[in-house]
Write a protein that holds these residues in place. Structure first.
Motif, PDB file in Angstrom:
ATOM      1  N   GLY A  16      64.141  28.089  20.302  1.00 50.62           N
ATOM      2  CA  GLY A  16      65.171  28.054  19.288  1.00 50.62           C
ATOM      3  C   GLY A  16      64.671  28.023  17.859  1.00 50.62           C
ATOM      4  N   ARG A  17      63.358  27.936  17.661  1.00 58.03           N
ATOM      5  CA  ARG A  17      62.858  27.849  16.283  1.00 58.03           C
ATOM      6  C   ARG A  17      62.760  29.240  15.652  1.00 58.03           C
ATOM      7  NH1 ARG A  17      57.323  25.303  13.619  1.00 58.03           N
ATOM      8  NH2 ARG A  17      57.911  25.876  11.492  1.00 58.03           N
ATOM      9  N   LEU A  18      63.186  29.336  14.410  1.00 62.04           N
ATOM     10  CA  LEU A  18      63.084  30.562  13.622  1.00 62.04           C
ATOM     11  C   LEU A  18      62.087  30.352  12.488  1.00 62.04           C
ATOM     12  CD1 LEU A  18      66.867  31.483  13.357  1.00 62.04           C
ATOM     13  CD2 LEU A  18      65.113  33.037  14.256  1.00 62.04           C
ATOM     14  N   LEU A  19      61.292  31.379  12.214  1.00 59.51           N
ATOM     15  CA  LEU A  19      60.354  31.340  11.102  1.00 59.51           C
ATOM     16  C   LEU A  19      60.391  32.684  10.377  1.00 59.51           C
ATOM     17  CD1 LEU A  19      58.067  29.942   9.489  1.00 59.51           C
ATOM     18  CD2 LEU A  19      56.444  30.985  11.126  1.00 59.51           C
ATOM     19  N   ALA A  20      60.710  32.636   9.084  1.00 60.57           N
ATOM     20  CA  ALA A  20      60.723  33.861   8.282  1.00 60.57           C
ATOM     21  C   ALA A  20      59.296  34.282   7.959  1.00 60.57           C
ATOM     22  CB  ALA A  20      61.502  33.626   6.990  1.00 60.57           C
ATOM     23  N   MET A  21      59.035  35.597   8.096  1.00 64.16           N
ATOM     24  CA  MET A  21      57.735  36.173   7.766  1.00 64.16           C
ATOM     25  C   MET A  21      57.873  36.913   6.439  1.00 64.16           C
ATOM     26  SD  MET A  21      55.923  35.379  10.478  1.00 64.16           S
ATOM     27  CE  MET A  21      54.508  36.455  10.426  1.00 64.16           C
ATOM     28  N   PRO A  22      57.153  36.483   5.391  1.00 66.09           N
ATOM     29  CA  PRO A  22      57.318  37.121   4.086  1.00 66.09           C
ATOM     30  C   PRO A  22      56.663  38.496   4.023  1.00 66.09           C
ATOM     31  CG  PRO A  22      55.578  35.489   4.006  1.00 66.09           C
ATOM     32  CD  PRO A  22      56.182  35.376   5.370  1.00 66.09           C
ATOM     33  N   ASP A  23      57.223  39.338   3.157  1.00 65.62           N
ATOM     34  CA  ASP A  23      56.571  40.613   2.888  1.00 65.62           C
ATOM     35  C   ASP A  23      55.821  40.535   1.557  1.00 65.62           C
ATOM     36  OD1 ASP A  23      58.452  40.864   0.852  1.00 65.62           O
ATOM     37  OD2 ASP A  23      59.703  42.307   1.944  1.00 65.62           O
ATOM     38  N   ALA A  24      55.213  41.609   1.142  1.00 72.36           N
ATOM     39  CA  ALA A  24      54.375  41.602  -0.058  1.00 72.36           C
ATOM     40  C   ALA A  24      55.175  41.385  -1.335  1.00 72.36           C
ATOM     41  CB  ALA A  24      53.598  42.916  -0.147  1.00 72.36           C
ATOM     42  N   LYS A  25      56.488  41.622  -1.285  1.00 66.79           N
ATOM     43  CA  LYS A  25      57.324  41.509  -2.474  1.00 66.79           C
ATOM     44  C   LYS A  25      58.094  40.187  -2.519  1.00 66.79           C
ATOM     45  CE  LYS A  25      57.969  46.511  -2.755  1.00 66.79           C
ATOM     46  NZ  LYS A  25      58.964  47.632  -2.757  1.00 66.79           N
ATOM     47  N   GLY A  26      57.803  39.296  -1.614  1.00 66.16           N
ATOM     48  CA  GLY A  26      58.485  38.010  -1.605  1.00 66.16           C
ATOM     49  C   GLY A  26      59.766  37.992  -0.808  1.00 66.16           C
ATOM     50  N   GLY A  27      60.083  39.109  -0.159  1.00 58.91           N
ATOM     51  CA  GLY A  27      61.251  39.166   0.710  1.00 58.91           C
ATOM     52  C   GLY A  27      60.896  38.755   2.126  1.00 58.91           C
ATOM     53  N   ILE A  28      61.773  39.034   3.047  1.00 55.63           N
ATOM     54  CA  ILE A  28      61.545  38.707   4.462  1.00 55.63           C
ATOM     55  C   ILE A  28      61.251  39.987   5.218  1.00 55.63           C
ATOM     56  CG2 ILE A  28      62.574  37.761   6.568  1.00 55.63           C
ATOM     57  CD1 ILE A  28      64.198  35.878   4.822  1.00 55.63           C
ATOM     58  N   ALA A  29      60.061  40.063   5.768  1.00 57.57           N
ATOM     59  CA  ALA A  29      59.662  41.246   6.531  1.00 57.57           C
ATOM     60  C   ALA A  29      60.161  41.179   7.964  1.00 57.57           C
ATOM     61  CB  ALA A  29      58.143  41.378   6.522  1.00 57.57           C
TER      62      ALA A  29
END
Length: 449
Positions: free
Chosen positions: A40-53
């Motif tokens: 159930g855990r979610l983890l956002a992976m950042p992209d090079a521009k500071g968004g969510i990849a």
């Protein structure tokens, strides 16, 4: 399909970061944030521009991982388009779970926009849509309070479904119930400002196997003269959960075009209190000719079901299924997640239990223990509507209903809760579907064209 605009949702089993479809940088990010595939855990992976990849989503242990775990992700994700990647299991079930986890009830206040799913290529889009629609119809009905969903409104919703699927519909209402021999439906509902009724819907070819569904439609239950406590009434808008589930199931059956003759019977009442309410100690006649002494007016659901089951049984269906939010005893025994399953046919019961496990819609087989029938005895009538001694309440309720079924080739009774008190995968808190996927799965196996 792959959608470049959709954000990947990458499923990672517990302790599966190293073996998962991640590059070295993503693995390092996961480890730095303590992500190890916890359920159930979610983890956002950042992209090079500071968004969510992408988002990583933990599915927990590989062994015994629930097929509906994707519903935990969609319940928490922000608005946007997502595509499933990694170890998400069966694509159709995972898609159904994601969509159902994103369910929102918005009739009375706006909810945050739900995440949207780009279906995996291998998913059956038709199955996803019909099963989500069936569950959503059921949930919307149960969640709607009784001031907006009394007997009149529930009939209107049944008529909407009939129009959509070209079903025939007949309604026996008010004193017509007495004229056409449905005395117990009339007695239970006569104290309400909205008349009691029996809704009869039909669909399919008369020559196809006969499957009849009966759903308890008590739009609100005060308990009658044996009045419930204030706390006991708080969720009684859900006492029409059997009818709601039956309507949702009927939609799935008809949308799939299963080759069967479907009949849906909904006894619809409000168990209200007024000068003409039925009383403890009354003896009611039934359609089947069985007399019933009223031990408690709060055991009303079995009374209206009995008249409807007697009508259904007259036609000798191949399979007769009733669904009802019937007893607190079933909840004490099995909790809110496991509906009690009773059947006169062991093969049908086994098939339903297996279909339920396969679709994350579990049912628990229970015994029709005939020696307990003596607990329903009455000194002045054929039956009492409540059992003496306070034991085996769900079993004795099923045995009561069984007295009104004798001709159907197989009969199934499902004592459901119709409510999720806590969020579970694919089931947000509130009114919920139960047994729809299990029954639909069995019917598809038996009656697919």
């Amino acid at each position: 399909m792959t959608d470049q605009a959709a954000t990947p949702l990458i499923f990672i089993p517990e302790n599966g970061v190293e073996a998962g479809p991640l590059d070295d940088g993503q693995r390092a990010w996961a480890k730095a944030n303590g992500f190890a595939g916890q359920r159930g855990r979610l983890l956002a992976m950042p992209d090079a521009k500071g968004g969510i990849a992408a988002w990583l989503f933990g599915t927990g242990p590989e062994q015994g991982r629930p097929v509906f775990v994707a519903g935990l992700a969609s319940a928490s994700l922000p608005e946007g388009d997502y595509q499933l990647q990694g170890s998400f299991g069966d694509p159709t079930l995972a898609s159904i779970a994601f969509r159902l986890g994103a369910y929102r009830f918005e009739s009375y206040r706006a909810a945050p926009p739900a995440p949207r799913l780009v279906l995996p290529e291998a998913a059956d889009a038709g199955e996803v849509e019909r099963q989500v629609a069936a569950a959503s119809l059921t949930r919307d009905l149960i969640n709607t309070p009784a001031n907006d969903l009394g007997p009149d409104a529930l009939e209107a919703r049944a008529r909407d479904l009939a129009t959509r699927h070209d079903m025939s519909i007949a309604v026996i209402k008010g004193n017509e119930l007495l004229e056409q021999n449905f005395p117990m439906i009339h007695a239970v509902g006569r104290a309400s400002a909205q008349a009691p009724r029996l809704i009869d819907l039909r669909w399919g070819k008369e020559t196809d196997p006969k499957v009849t569904l009966v759903g308890k439609g008590v739009t609100f239950d005060t308990g009658g003269l044996d009045i419930k406590s204030a706390a006991g009434m708080l969720m009684m808008k859900k006492d029409m959960g059997g009818a709601a589930n039956v309507l949702g199931l009927a939609h799935a059956i008809m949308d799939a075009g299963l080759p069967l003759r479907l009949r849906v019977l909904l006894p619809v009442v409000e168990n209200a209190i007024a000068g003409n309410a039925f009383r403890p100690g009354d003896v009611l006649r039934s359609r089947a000719g069985i007399s019933v002494e009223i031990g408690n007016t709060d055991a009303e659901g079995r009374l209206i079901l009995a008249d409807a089951l007697a009508l259904a049984d007259e036609e000798k269906p191949d399979l007769l299924i009733d669904m009802a939010t019937l007893t607190g005893a079933a909840r004490v025994a099995l909790g809110p997640e496991l509906p009690a399953l009773y059947s006169t046919d062991d093969s049908v019961a086994a098939g339903l239990a297996a279909a339920g496990l396969a679709s994350e819609d579990p049912l628990w087989p229970m015994p029709l223990w005939s020696p307990y029938s003596s607990l329903l005895s009455s000194r002045i009538a054929d039956l009492n509507n409540t059992a003496s001694g306070g034991h085996a309440g769900s079993v004795t309720a099923a045995l009561f209903l069984k007295r009104f079924v004798s001709k159907a080739a197989a009969w199934v009774h499902l004592d459901i809760f119709g409510w999720a008190p806590d969020a579970r995968p694919g089931r947000p808190v509130g009114g919920t579907d139960q047994a729809i996927r299990a029954i639909y799965g069995l019917l598809r196996q038996r009656y697919s064209a």
